[in-house]
Design a protein around this motif. Structure first.
Motif, short mmCIF file in Angstrom:
data_model
loop_
_atom_site.label_atom_id
_atom_site.label_comp_id
_atom_site.label_asym_id
_atom_site.label_seq_id
_atom_site.Cartn_x
_atom_site.Cartn_y
_atom_site.Cartn_z
N MET A 1 19.35 -1.30 -2.86
CA MET A 1 19.31 -2.66 -2.34
C MET A 1 17.85 -3.07 -2.16
N PRO A 2 17.43 -4.12 -2.84
CA PRO A 2 16.05 -4.57 -2.66
C PRO A 2 15.88 -5.23 -1.29
N LEU A 3 14.88 -4.79 -0.59
CA LEU A 3 14.56 -5.36 0.73
C LEU A 3 13.18 -5.98 0.62
N HIS A 4 13.15 -7.26 0.23
CA HIS A 4 11.86 -7.89 0.02
C HIS A 4 11.95 -9.40 0.23
N THR A 5 10.78 -9.96 0.50
CA THR A 5 10.59 -11.41 0.50
C THR A 5 9.47 -11.66 -0.52
N ASP A 6 8.99 -12.88 -0.60
CA ASP A 6 7.87 -13.15 -1.49
C ASP A 6 6.59 -12.49 -0.99
N SER A 7 6.51 -12.18 0.31
CA SER A 7 5.28 -11.67 0.92
C SER A 7 5.28 -10.16 1.16
N ILE A 8 6.44 -9.62 1.56
CA ILE A 8 6.50 -8.21 1.96
C ILE A 8 7.71 -7.52 1.36
N TYR A 9 7.70 -6.21 1.45
CA TYR A 9 8.91 -5.44 1.14
C TYR A 9 8.99 -4.26 2.08
N LEU A 10 10.21 -3.78 2.27
CA LEU A 10 10.47 -2.58 3.06
C LEU A 10 10.94 -1.48 2.11
N ARG A 11 10.55 -0.26 2.43
CA ARG A 11 11.13 0.89 1.78
C ARG A 11 11.10 2.05 2.75
N PRO A 12 12.05 2.99 2.60
CA PRO A 12 12.04 4.15 3.50
C PRO A 12 10.70 4.87 3.43
N LEU A 13 10.26 5.36 4.57
CA LEU A 13 9.01 6.13 4.61
C LEU A 13 9.18 7.39 3.78
N GLN A 14 8.10 7.77 3.09
CA GLN A 14 8.09 8.96 2.23
C GLN A 14 6.90 9.82 2.60
N GLU A 15 6.95 11.08 2.21
CA GLU A 15 5.85 12.00 2.53
C GLU A 15 4.51 11.50 2.01
N LYS A 16 4.52 10.79 0.89
CA LYS A 16 3.26 10.28 0.32
C LYS A 16 2.61 9.21 1.21
N ASP A 17 3.33 8.71 2.20
CA ASP A 17 2.81 7.65 3.08
C ASP A 17 2.02 8.17 4.27
N VAL A 18 1.90 9.48 4.41
CA VAL A 18 1.35 10.04 5.65
C VAL A 18 -0.07 9.55 5.94
N ASP A 19 -0.95 9.54 4.95
CA ASP A 19 -2.34 9.15 5.22
C ASP A 19 -2.44 7.67 5.57
N GLU A 20 -1.67 6.84 4.88
CA GLU A 20 -1.70 5.41 5.16
C GLU A 20 -1.10 5.10 6.53
N LEU A 21 -0.02 5.80 6.89
CA LEU A 21 0.58 5.61 8.21
C LEU A 21 -0.37 6.08 9.31
N LEU A 22 -1.02 7.21 9.10
CA LEU A 22 -1.98 7.71 10.08
C LEU A 22 -3.11 6.70 10.28
N GLU A 23 -3.67 6.20 9.21
CA GLU A 23 -4.77 5.24 9.30
C GLU A 23 -4.33 3.98 10.03
N LEU A 24 -3.13 3.51 9.74
CA LEU A 24 -2.56 2.34 10.40
C LEU A 24 -2.40 2.59 11.90
N ARG A 25 -1.85 3.75 12.25
CA ARG A 25 -1.64 4.10 13.66
C ARG A 25 -2.96 4.24 14.42
N VAL A 26 -3.93 4.93 13.83
CA VAL A 26 -5.21 5.16 14.51
C VAL A 26 -5.96 3.83 14.69
N ARG A 27 -6.00 3.02 13.63
CA ARG A 27 -6.71 1.74 13.69
C ARG A 27 -6.10 0.80 14.74
N ASN A 28 -4.79 0.85 14.90
CA ASN A 28 -4.10 -0.07 15.80
C ASN A 28 -3.78 0.53 17.17
#
Length: 182
Positions: A1-28
């Motif tokens: 099921m595509p979960l998207h708008t013209d601006s954003i999309y959602l997808r289940p978190l994956q192991e490859k997301d760890v560095d980006e999630l960490l950076e997002l969490r630390v920055r915010n």
């Protein structure tokens, strides 16, 4: 099921997301801390975020929770997270909604869109009947996100969650499948 708008999309978190999630969490972290529990120092490490993602993958596989990264369509940058957690089946068919967005992307409608997409998943793919959310009364922006998505106010829960070291009251909001519109 595509979960998207013209601006954003959602997808289940994956192991490859760890560095980006960490950076997002630390920055915010300074921005989000007034709205979150005090977490152990290990939470804001690569290992801590890897553990969070691994748990979300297990929860997804076991129908206990559904955590999604929020990504910009234009460059695939992760800008937040939205999750349906505490899934209860049986006669309740309920989940608790939680979300956060990068401070630099607030005010652009992305959180409202991400919640709308999470509700689409909840009421179609996950076959839930009800989604609820608790929000501290002074978190006006988050309340607006819920209201824009059709949530109704159900009441106040006193000393509901320990947020930033203090037991905080929360306004409770909910929406059911009968109330939800795409």
């Amino acid at each position: 099921m595509p979960l998207h708008t013209d601006s954003i999309y959602l997808r289940p978190l994956q192991e490859k997301d760890v560095d980006e999630l960490l950076e997002l969490r630390v920055r915010n972290h300074p921005f989000l801390q007034p709205f979150e529990p005090i977490r152990p120092a290990s939470f804001h490490t690569r290992e801590g975020q890897q553990e969070q993602i691994e748990q979300s993958i297990r929860d997804f596989a076991n129908d206990r929770g559904f955590a999604f990264g929020v990504f910009l369509q234009e460059n695939e940058q992760m800008i937040g997270r939205v999750a349906l957690s505490n899934v209860v089946r049986g006669v309740w068919q309920n989940a608790t909604l939680g979300y956060f967005l990068d401070q630099s992307h607030n005010g652009k409608g992305y959180t409202t869109q991400a919640v709308r997409l999470a509700l689409q998943f909840a009421f179609t793919k996950a076959q839930l009947h009800r989604v609820q959310a608790g929000v501290m009364p002074h978190n006006i922006g988050s309340i607006r996100v819920l209201e824009k998505n059709g949530f109704r106010y159900e009441g106040k829960s006193l000393r509901y969650l320990k947020i930033n070291g203090a037991w905080e009251d929360h306004n409770m909001y909910a929406i059911t499948a009968e109330e939800w519109t795409l």
